[in-house]
Design a protein around this motif. Sequence first.
Motif, short mmCIF file in Angstrom:
data_model
loop_
_atom_site.label_atom_id
_atom_site.label_comp_id
_atom_site.label_asym_id
_atom_site.label_seq_id
_atom_site.Cartn_x
_atom_site.Cartn_y
_atom_site.Cartn_z
N LEU A 207 26.44 11.39 -21.59
CA LEU A 207 25.50 11.36 -21.77
C LEU A 207 24.85 11.94 -21.14
N THR A 208 23.41 12.11 -20.55
CA THR A 208 22.49 12.57 -19.58
C THR A 208 21.95 11.45 -18.74
N VAL A 209 21.86 11.59 -17.68
CA VAL A 209 21.29 10.30 -16.32
C VAL A 209 19.75 9.92 -16.94
N LEU A 210 19.62 10.22 -17.87
CA LEU A 210 18.33 8.81 -18.24
C LEU A 210 19.30 7.71 -19.07
N TYR A 211 19.99 8.19 -20.72
CA TYR A 211 21.00 7.51 -21.10
C TYR A 211 21.34 6.67 -20.70
N ARG A 212 21.94 7.04 -19.05
CA ARG A 212 22.73 6.10 -18.33
C ARG A 212 22.15 5.65 -17.69
N TRP A 213 21.31 5.58 -16.90
CA TRP A 213 19.97 4.44 -16.43
C TRP A 213 20.26 3.67 -17.20
N TYR A 214 19.27 4.15 -18.45
CA TYR A 214 18.87 2.86 -19.27
C TYR A 214 20.34 2.19 -20.02
N LEU A 215 21.53 2.48 -20.41
CA LEU A 215 22.23 1.41 -20.29
C LEU A 215 22.58 0.68 -18.95
N TYR A 216 22.64 1.33 -16.93
CA TYR A 216 22.30 0.50 -16.76
C TYR A 216 21.63 -0.84 -15.88
N ALA A 217 20.69 -0.13 -16.58
CA ALA A 217 19.18 -1.29 -16.75
C ALA A 217 19.32 -3.01 -17.22
N ILE A 218 20.08 -2.38 -18.61
CA ILE A 218 19.65 -2.67 -20.06
C ILE A 218 20.89 -3.95 -19.37
N HIS A 219 22.25 -3.49 -19.09
CA HIS A 219 22.98 -4.21 -17.90
C HIS A 219 22.95 -5.00 -17.15
N GLY A 220 22.59 -4.48 -16.46
CA GLY A 220 22.10 -5.15 -14.53
C GLY A 220 20.94 -6.72 -15.45
N TYR A 221 20.15 -5.77 -16.11
CA TYR A 221 18.72 -6.95 -16.46
C TYR A 221 19.52 -8.56 -17.35
N PHE A 222 20.24 -8.20 -18.48
CA PHE A 222 21.36 -9.16 -19.02
C PHE A 222 22.12 -9.66 -18.40
N CYS A 223 23.02 -9.47 -17.23
CA CYS A 223 23.72 -10.38 -16.24
C CYS A 223 22.74 -10.98 -15.49
N GLU A 224 22.13 -10.40 -14.96
CA GLU A 224 20.46 -11.42 -13.79
C GLU A 224 19.80 -12.51 -14.64
N VAL A 225 19.64 -12.39 -16.07
CA VAL A 225 19.62 -13.59 -17.24
C VAL A 225 20.72 -14.77 -17.47
N MET A 226 21.56 -14.08 -17.70
CA MET A 226 22.65 -15.17 -17.52
C MET A 226 23.51 -15.36 -16.32
N PHE A 227 23.49 -14.63 -15.28
CA PHE A 227 23.42 -15.87 -13.91
C PHE A 227 22.43 -16.49 -13.29
N THR A 228 21.33 -16.30 -13.26
CA THR A 228 19.99 -17.44 -13.60
C THR A 228 20.36 -18.97 -14.71
N ALA A 229 21.10 -18.49 -16.12
CA ALA A 229 20.95 -19.51 -16.36
C ALA A 229 22.09 -20.09 -16.24
N ALA A 230 22.94 -19.91 -16.26
CA ALA A 230 24.56 -20.41 -15.41
C ALA A 230 23.90 -21.67 -13.69
N TRP A 231 23.19 -20.44 -12.95
CA TRP A 231 22.92 -21.47 -11.73
C TRP A 231 22.18 -22.47 -12.14
N GLU A 232 21.63 -22.37 -12.65
CA GLU A 232 19.94 -23.77 -13.54
C GLU A 232 21.06 -24.66 -13.88
N PHE A 233 22.44 -23.96 -14.77
CA PHE A 233 23.12 -25.16 -15.08
C PHE A 233 23.76 -25.95 -14.09
N VAL A 234 24.28 -25.16 -13.42
CA VAL A 234 25.10 -25.69 -12.09
C VAL A 234 24.41 -26.54 -11.35
N VAL A 235 23.45 -26.17 -10.89
CA VAL A 235 22.62 -26.62 -9.53
C VAL A 235 21.63 -28.05 -10.40
#
Length: 188
Positions: free
Chosen positions: A13-41
Amino acid sequence: MVSMEPPEAPVPLTVLYRWYLYAIHGYFCEVMFTAAWEFVVNCNWKFPGVTSVWALFIYGTCILIVEQMYLRLRGCCRVLPRCVIYTVWTYLWEFGTGLLLRQFNACPWDYSEFRYNFMGLITAEYAVPWFCASFIVERLVIRKTLRLRFHDGAEDGWSKRRAAAVGPASEGSSRGMGNDANGYFKGE
């Protein structure tokens, strides 16, 4: 006329495709983390996960740089010290991007309410989650992404291997529709 040229080898994969996959991964994880944090707190069963569009750039670039660190450090440094390095890098990146975005009143996070925060841009309370995230990013996301390949051509690269491994009796039994890996007919 049928060409007898050997198929081209799959390319990484090119750098741009890898960057895209990493960006989507981070974005998804942040949404999941903030949802879990909201539940715990707040014990909020709606699990409202939130983030900012800025997170795509922030995570994509951060993880792409961690990928380069991984490629340089994997031969000379064990995984746990590498994750400490990634965690330090994550704090520096979070602070730098937060400081830049704050200049435009666009920083989407504020850790001012945390006891061990610095300028509201980073907080020591997230050291363990950042460390765990860096471990997951290296072991699952980066290593698997670096193995992905583009393949040109009609063949998917797996059908013949699977048919050869399973045997001729089951060839064509994938969902009852030919020997394509995804079970759908390919017309030329």
